[in-house]
Design an enzyme around this catalytic site. Structure first.
Site, PDB file in Angstrom:
ATOM      1  N   ASP A 268     -13.085   8.114   3.004  1.00  0.00           N
ATOM      2  CA  ASP A 268     -14.416   7.719   3.904  1.00  0.00           C
ATOM      3  C   ASP A 268     -15.217   7.564   2.717  1.00  0.00           C
ATOM      4  O   ASP A 268     -16.566   7.217   2.861  1.00  0.00           O
ATOM      5  CB  ASP A 268     -14.786   8.728   4.681  1.00  0.00           C
ATOM      6  CG  ASP A 268     -13.894   8.599   5.953  1.00  0.00           C
ATOM      7  OD1 ASP A 268     -13.316   7.426   6.512  1.00  0.00           O
ATOM      8  OD2 ASP A 268     -13.527   9.440   6.868  1.00  0.00           O
TER       9      ASP A 268
ATOM     10  N   ASP B 190      -9.164   3.072  10.663  1.00  0.00           N
ATOM     11  CA  ASP B 190     -10.504   3.474  10.059  1.00  0.00           C
ATOM     12  C   ASP B 190     -10.849   2.847   8.806  1.00  0.00           C
ATOM     13  O   ASP B 190     -11.855   2.459   8.393  1.00  0.00           O
ATOM     14  CB  ASP B 190     -11.011   4.971  10.235  1.00  0.00           C
ATOM     15  CG  ASP B 190     -10.665   5.756  11.268  1.00  0.00           C
ATOM     16  OD1 ASP B 190      -9.394   5.447  11.754  1.00  0.00           O
ATOM     17  OD2 ASP B 190     -11.204   6.551  11.837  1.00  0.00           O
TER      18      ASP B 190
END
Ligand code: GLY
Length: 392
Positions: free
Chosen positions: A108, A169
């Site tokens: 991330d 994601d």
């Protein structure tokens, strides 16, 4: 291609929002950002709220970039110094975080640094922001496994449970690699991103244009192993936010690679998503559910999908009739979010309510999620102004 099964917008208020409506919706969203400013100067909002209230946290979560990204959007929308000055203070915090390696052992880094450091460098030319973004990209590149050809999502690169595990994601994390390639001239960043996206298209997208949340690839042989969910209802369902990350992420993949196959995939994923919306156009937390009442919605997935639909519409050729459909859907979703999902000014410090963070863990269920707030503001920006995405 998955076809649209029902007249997608016939039952809805179809008029495109005019400037006046969008300006009113932007003002309402910014009033909520303004309300957050005194509390989140030194600190950041937690990933999700409790009873509609975000607790203040340090710069330690995967989500901290969304708040800084909201501040940059607010500054671009208004030119007001108060937004820029807090965003700039955040940049120092992101520089320290990547230097001290504070919870950066995951993919991330893209969410974190694209919306904070890279946006700052793009908008203000801040060189500390540039070097922090590049350092984050170097860490992300180290997560690329050259046998599996995927960026490992979570955990130590030697952890047998996490090795070769990719997640959908990550399609929003790879823009950081393309940015780093452009900035440095080092093609390794873009090559890893290209390979990861190719695997995402091959392994995460099912034949019916639904998606796996996560997929394991064997890091010794490079062979696909199996899909599984992490935040969805089941291994063979489509977690709504995963599908939304896919719509937006594959549309962005086209922006970065010019490969039309990614536009086709983004369209198929969009149609699959749109076909599974309840009557008000805001998805349930997993697309296995399509009911009107009883199942928690994920307003954050709806906001991400709206941005993805707008990116996709913009990318499609002018002659493609789905351009208008996707734009109209995005506008309808944003309108419903603004009418029915906006947090009250009293008793909450969020922008949007009624999202789901992690249903299997019972975390942040029917709460605000900070990325939902970010993407709602981004969708409004996209609808109202020509805008160069931070993800570009
Ligand atoms: N990227 C994690 C999530 O969407 O919850």
């Amino acid at each position: 291609m998955t076809t649209i099964l029902y007249e997608p917008l016939a039952a809805r208020k179809l008029e495109r929002p005019d400037r006046q409506e969008l300006d009113a919706r932007i003002a309402a969203a910014l009033a909520r950002v303004d309300r957050m400013l005194p509390q989140f100067g030194e600190y950041f909002p937690a990933p999700s709220s409790e009873s509609g209230i975000y607790a203040p946290i340090d710069n330690v979560e995967w989500t901290n970039g969304f708040w800084t990204g909201m501040l940059w959007l607010a500054w671009q929308l208004t030119g007001e110094e108060r937004f820029r000055s807090v965003a700039e203070r955040n940049i120092q915090s992101f520089a320290t975080r990547v230097e001290r390696l504070v919870n950066v052992d995951h993919h991330d880094l893209g969410f974190l640094y694209t919306l904070s450091a890279c946006a700052a460098y793009r908008l203000t030319g801040d060189t500390l922001a540039r070097s922090s973004g590049l350092e984050a990209a170097r860490l992300l590149l180290k997560r690329f496994d050259p046998v599996a050809n995927v960026i490992q999502a979570w955990g130590d690169m030697k952890d047998p449970k996490q090795r070769g595990r990719m997640i959908i994601d990550c399609n929003l994390n790879v823009p950081l690699l393309y940015w780093a390639s452009r900035e440095t001239g080092n093609k390794d960043f873009a090559a890893a991103a290209d390979k990861h996206l190719a695997q995402a298209a091959k392994l995460l997208v099912r034949a019916d244009a639904s998606t796996f949340h996560t997929f394991y690839v064997d890091t010794k042989t490079g062979k696909p192993r199996h899909g599984s969910t992490h935040q969805g209802h089941s291994d063979d369902s489509s977690w709504a936010r995963g599908q939304a990350w896919g719509i937006y992420g594959f549309a962005l993949a086209w922006r970065h690679t010019s490969d039309p196959a990614y536009l086709d995939i983004a369209s198929k994923l969009a149609n699959h998503f749109l076909n599974r919306l309840p009557g008000d156009g805001i998805c349930c937390w997993d697309l296995i559910f399509t009911d009107e009442v009883g199942t928690p919605r994920d307003s954050s997935a709806a906001a991400i999908a709206a941005c993805g639909l707008l990116e996709l519409a913009q990318a499609l050729p002018l002659s493609n009739e789905m351009r208008e459909t996707y734009e109209a859907w995005a506008a309808a979703i944003v309108r419903t979010l603004g009418d029915n999902y906006l947090a009250p000014l009293e008793g909450s410090n969020a922008v949007l309510l009624h999202a789901v963070y992690h249903m299997p863990n019972k975390a942040g269920v029917d709460e605000a999620c900070i990325w939902g707030d970010y993407f709602y503001l981004e969708a409004l920006m996209r609808l109202r102004h020509p805008w160069e995405p931070y993800w570009s």
